[in-house]
Write an enzyme that holds these catalytic residues in place. Structure first.
Site, PDB file in Angstrom:
ATOM      1  N   SER A 116       0.863  -1.189   0.000  1.00 44.59           N
ATOM      2  CA  SER A 116       0.000   0.000   0.000  1.00 44.59           C
ATOM      3  C   SER A 116       0.892   1.230   0.000  1.00 44.59           C
ATOM      4  O   SER A 116       2.053   1.154   0.421  1.00 44.59           O
ATOM      5  CB  SER A 116      -0.858  -0.005   1.276  1.00 44.59           C
ATOM      6  OG  SER A 116      -1.520   1.230   1.449  1.00 44.59           O
ATOM      7  N   TYR A 158      -2.559  -1.356  10.231  1.00 48.35           N
ATOM      8  CA  TYR A 158      -2.461  -1.507   8.772  1.00 48.35           C
ATOM      9  C   TYR A 158      -1.117  -0.979   8.266  1.00 48.35           C
ATOM     10  O   TYR A 158      -0.425  -1.652   7.496  1.00 48.35           O
ATOM     11  CB  TYR A 158      -3.621  -0.753   8.114  1.00 48.35           C
ATOM     12  CG  TYR A 158      -3.739  -0.941   6.616  1.00 48.35           C
ATOM     13  CD1 TYR A 158      -4.321  -2.082   6.074  1.00 48.35           C
ATOM     14  CD2 TYR A 158      -3.280   0.031   5.738  1.00 48.35           C
ATOM     15  CE1 TYR A 158      -4.451  -2.244   4.703  1.00 48.35           C
ATOM     16  CE2 TYR A 158      -3.399  -0.123   4.363  1.00 48.35           C
ATOM     17  CZ  TYR A 158      -3.989  -1.267   3.851  1.00 48.35           C
ATOM     18  OH  TYR A 158      -4.104  -1.425   2.488  1.00 48.35           O
ATOM     19  N   THR A 212     -12.575  -0.581  -4.893  1.00 45.43           N
ATOM     20  CA  THR A 212     -12.882  -1.978  -4.565  1.00 45.43           C
ATOM     21  C   THR A 212     -13.876  -2.008  -3.398  1.00 45.43           C
ATOM     22  O   THR A 212     -14.116  -0.980  -2.757  1.00 45.43           O
ATOM     23  CB  THR A 212     -11.623  -2.740  -4.105  1.00 45.43           C
ATOM     24  OG1 THR A 212     -11.241  -2.249  -2.817  1.00 45.43           O
ATOM     25  CG2 THR A 212     -10.467  -2.601  -5.076  1.00 45.43           C
TER      26      THR A 212
HETATM   27  P1  NAP Z   1     -11.181  -6.371  -0.717  1.00 44.80           P
HETATM   28  O1  NAP Z   1     -12.048  -6.095  -1.887  1.00 44.80           O
HETATM   29  O2  NAP Z   1     -11.703  -6.179   0.651  1.00 44.80           O
HETATM   30  O3  NAP Z   1     -10.573  -7.838  -0.878  1.00 44.80           O
HETATM   31  C1  NAP Z   1      -9.756  -8.380   0.113  1.00 44.80           C
HETATM   32  C2  NAP Z   1      -9.433  -9.813  -0.240  1.00 44.80           C
HETATM   33  O4  NAP Z   1      -8.648 -10.372   0.830  1.00 44.80           O
HETATM   34  C3  NAP Z   1     -10.691 -10.660  -0.381  1.00 44.80           C
HETATM   35  O5  NAP Z   1     -10.562 -11.509  -1.497  1.00 44.80           O
HETATM   36  C4  NAP Z   1     -10.704 -11.468   0.901  1.00 44.80           C
HETATM   37  O6  NAP Z   1     -11.255 -12.745   0.731  1.00 44.80           O
HETATM   38  C5  NAP Z   1      -9.225 -11.616   1.205  1.00 44.80           C
HETATM   39  N1  NAP Z   1      -9.045 -11.914   2.616  1.00 44.80           N
HETATM   40  C6  NAP Z   1      -9.274 -11.106   3.685  1.00 44.80           C
HETATM   41  N2  NAP Z   1      -9.082 -11.777   4.831  1.00 44.80           N
HETATM   42  C7  NAP Z   1      -8.734 -13.040   4.484  1.00 44.80           C
HETATM   43  C8  NAP Z   1      -8.409 -14.204   5.210  1.00 44.80           C
HETATM   44  N3  NAP Z   1      -8.435 -14.245   6.563  1.00 44.80           N
HETATM   45  N4  NAP Z   1      -8.096 -15.330   4.541  1.00 44.80           N
HETATM   46  C9  NAP Z   1      -8.087 -15.333   3.188  1.00 44.80           C
HETATM   47  N5  NAP Z   1      -8.391 -14.259   2.430  1.00 44.80           N
HETATM   48  C10 NAP Z   1      -8.707 -13.128   3.075  1.00 44.80           C
HETATM   49  O7  NAP Z   1      -9.877  -5.450  -0.777  1.00 44.80           O
HETATM   50  P2  NAP Z   1      -8.986  -4.887  -1.994  1.00 44.80           P
HETATM   51  O8  NAP Z   1      -9.179  -3.426  -1.999  1.00 44.80           O
HETATM   52  O9  NAP Z   1      -9.171  -5.673  -3.225  1.00 44.80           O
HETATM   53  O10 NAP Z   1      -7.540  -5.148  -1.361  1.00 44.80           O
HETATM   54  C11 NAP Z   1      -6.597  -6.074  -1.906  1.00 44.80           C
HETATM   55  C12 NAP Z   1      -5.225  -5.722  -1.361  1.00 44.80           C
HETATM   56  O11 NAP Z   1      -4.890  -4.394  -1.796  1.00 44.80           O
HETATM   57  C13 NAP Z   1      -5.154  -5.699   0.168  1.00 44.80           C
HETATM   58  O12 NAP Z   1      -3.935  -6.232   0.595  1.00 44.80           O
HETATM   59  C14 NAP Z   1      -5.245  -4.221   0.488  1.00 44.80           C
HETATM   60  O13 NAP Z   1      -4.619  -3.914   1.725  1.00 44.80           O
HETATM   61  C15 NAP Z   1      -4.482  -3.624  -0.685  1.00 44.80           C
HETATM   62  N6  NAP Z   1      -4.784  -2.217  -0.921  1.00 44.80           N
HETATM   63  C16 NAP Z   1      -6.061  -1.814  -1.215  1.00 44.80           C
HETATM   64  C17 NAP Z   1      -6.306  -0.455  -1.414  1.00 44.80           C
HETATM   65  C18 NAP Z   1      -7.688   0.065  -1.747  1.00 44.80           C
HETATM   66  O14 NAP Z   1      -7.891   1.299  -1.720  1.00 44.80           O
HETATM   67  N7  NAP Z   1      -8.653  -0.768  -2.068  1.00 44.80           N
HETATM   68  C19 NAP Z   1      -5.264   0.470  -1.300  1.00 44.80           C
HETATM   69  C20 NAP Z   1      -3.982   0.018  -1.010  1.00 44.80           C
HETATM   70  C21 NAP Z   1      -3.754  -1.342  -0.827  1.00 44.80           C
HETATM   71  P3  NAP Z   1     -12.709 -13.144   1.325  1.00 44.80           P
HETATM   72  O15 NAP Z   1     -13.587 -11.937   1.170  1.00 44.80           O
HETATM   73  O16 NAP Z   1     -13.096 -14.309   0.474  1.00 44.80           O
HETATM   74  O17 NAP Z   1     -12.449 -13.477   2.726  1.00 44.80           O
END
Ligand code: NAP
Length: 245
Positions: A133, A146, A181
């Site tokens: 991130s 985080y 997302t």
């Molecule tokens: P998201 O839509 O909430 O998706 C998160 C994913 O992580 C889901 O597929 C979820 O699977 C999985 N996950 C969470 N807890 C888990 C667990 N205990 N075991 C297995 N899988 C688990 O979030 P996203 O925005 O796509 O984020 C993806 C990555 O990008 C993350 O690492 C996040 O920190 C990073 N990121 C996101 C942003 C943003 O603005 N969106 C910014 C910077 C970085 P289930 O739902 O099936 O449990």
């Protein structure tokens, strides 16, 4: 055909990464907890193989995930540690269980999975991409656990890249700013914003004037996995419209 494991494939950025890798010719094991969403992702896509697992369950669960994935793949070229959670709280109000869960999913699982994948990646001179991130490069407010987990993931990336470069394994981190997302939508609700209001508000905070699309992060992952990126390892690349500039 190349082979990949992607965690967090059931939603958001991970979902886009699975589709982009499959379109680029990979067979992809897509992991997550939500079996229904994994099955929907794999619908009509024989190159996407759903595999449910809870990464917060610890070392043995992560190793079991890699063993199960390797029964479905005929080698491993890429691991994408994408699964992540965000608990909004400053250090003073972060509960111990939220701290431990954030570390377990965002940092510990990436380490356990990477370690278990190394023997397979040595054979293919493969790659690891960690989704960190921009808050792994600079701090954000009310995100102590985080930020600590993502900062740890960036330095794990660099440390492992040093150790495994001579084996031909490349390890990089991608550092998104706000991405459109379900994670972002969940936070928007807490701010009392609709989806569209959130895109406008958070977008206006970025020098580029908009948030990032999941497909843009997926394209960067595909590039980092490709032979064209052979000299890129140990980096943490922001994809944030200029936030970290
Ligand atoms: P998201 O839509 O909430 O998706 C998160 C994913 O992580 C889901 O597929 C979820 O699977 C999985 N996950 C969470 N807890 C888990 C667990 N205990 N075991 C297995 N899988 C688990 O979030 P996203 O925005 O796509 O984020 C993806 C990555 O990008 C993350 O690492 C996040 O920190 C990073 N990121 C996101 C942003 C943003 O603005 N969106 C910014 C910077 C970085 P289930 O739902 O099936 O449990």
């Amino acid at each position: 055909m190349k082979n990949a494991i992607v965690t967090g494939g059931s939603s958001g950025i991970g979902h886009a990464i699975c589709l982009a890798l499959a379109d680029a010719g990979y067979r992809v094991v897509a992991s997550g907890r939500d079996e229904a969403r994994l099955e929907a992702l794999a619908q009509g896509r024989p190159d996407i193989l759903p595999l449910a697992a809870d990464l917060a369950a610890g070392e043995e669960a992560c190793e079991a995930l890699v063993r199960a994935a390797m029964q479905r793949l005929d080698g491993l070229d890429l691991l994408v540690n994408n699964a992540g959670i965000y608990v909004r709280a400053d250090a003073g109000s972060t509960r111990g269980e939220d701290w431990r869960r954030t570390m377990a999913v965002n940092l510990d699982a990436a380490f356990y999975l990477s370690r278990a994948c190394l023997p397979h990646l040595r054979k293919t001179r493969g790659a690891i991409v960690n989704i960190a991130s921009d808050w792994g490069l600079k701090a954000g407010r009310r995100a102590a656990a985080y930020c600590a987990s993502k900062g740890g993931l960036v330095l794990l990336t660099r440390a492992m890249a040093l150790d495994h470069a001579a084996e031909g394994i490349r390890i990089n981190a991608v550092c998104p700013g706000d991405v459109d997302t379900p994670m972002l939508v969940k936070e928007a609700v807490k701010d009392g914003l609709s989806h569209n209001e959130a895109l406008a508000r958070y977008g206006a905070d970025s020098p580029s004037g908009r948030v990032t699309r999941p497909e843009e992060v997926a394209a960067l992952v595909c590039y980092l996995a490709a032979p064209e990126a052979a000299q890129i390892t140990g980096t943490a690349i922001p994809i944030d419209g200029g936030n970290t500039a």
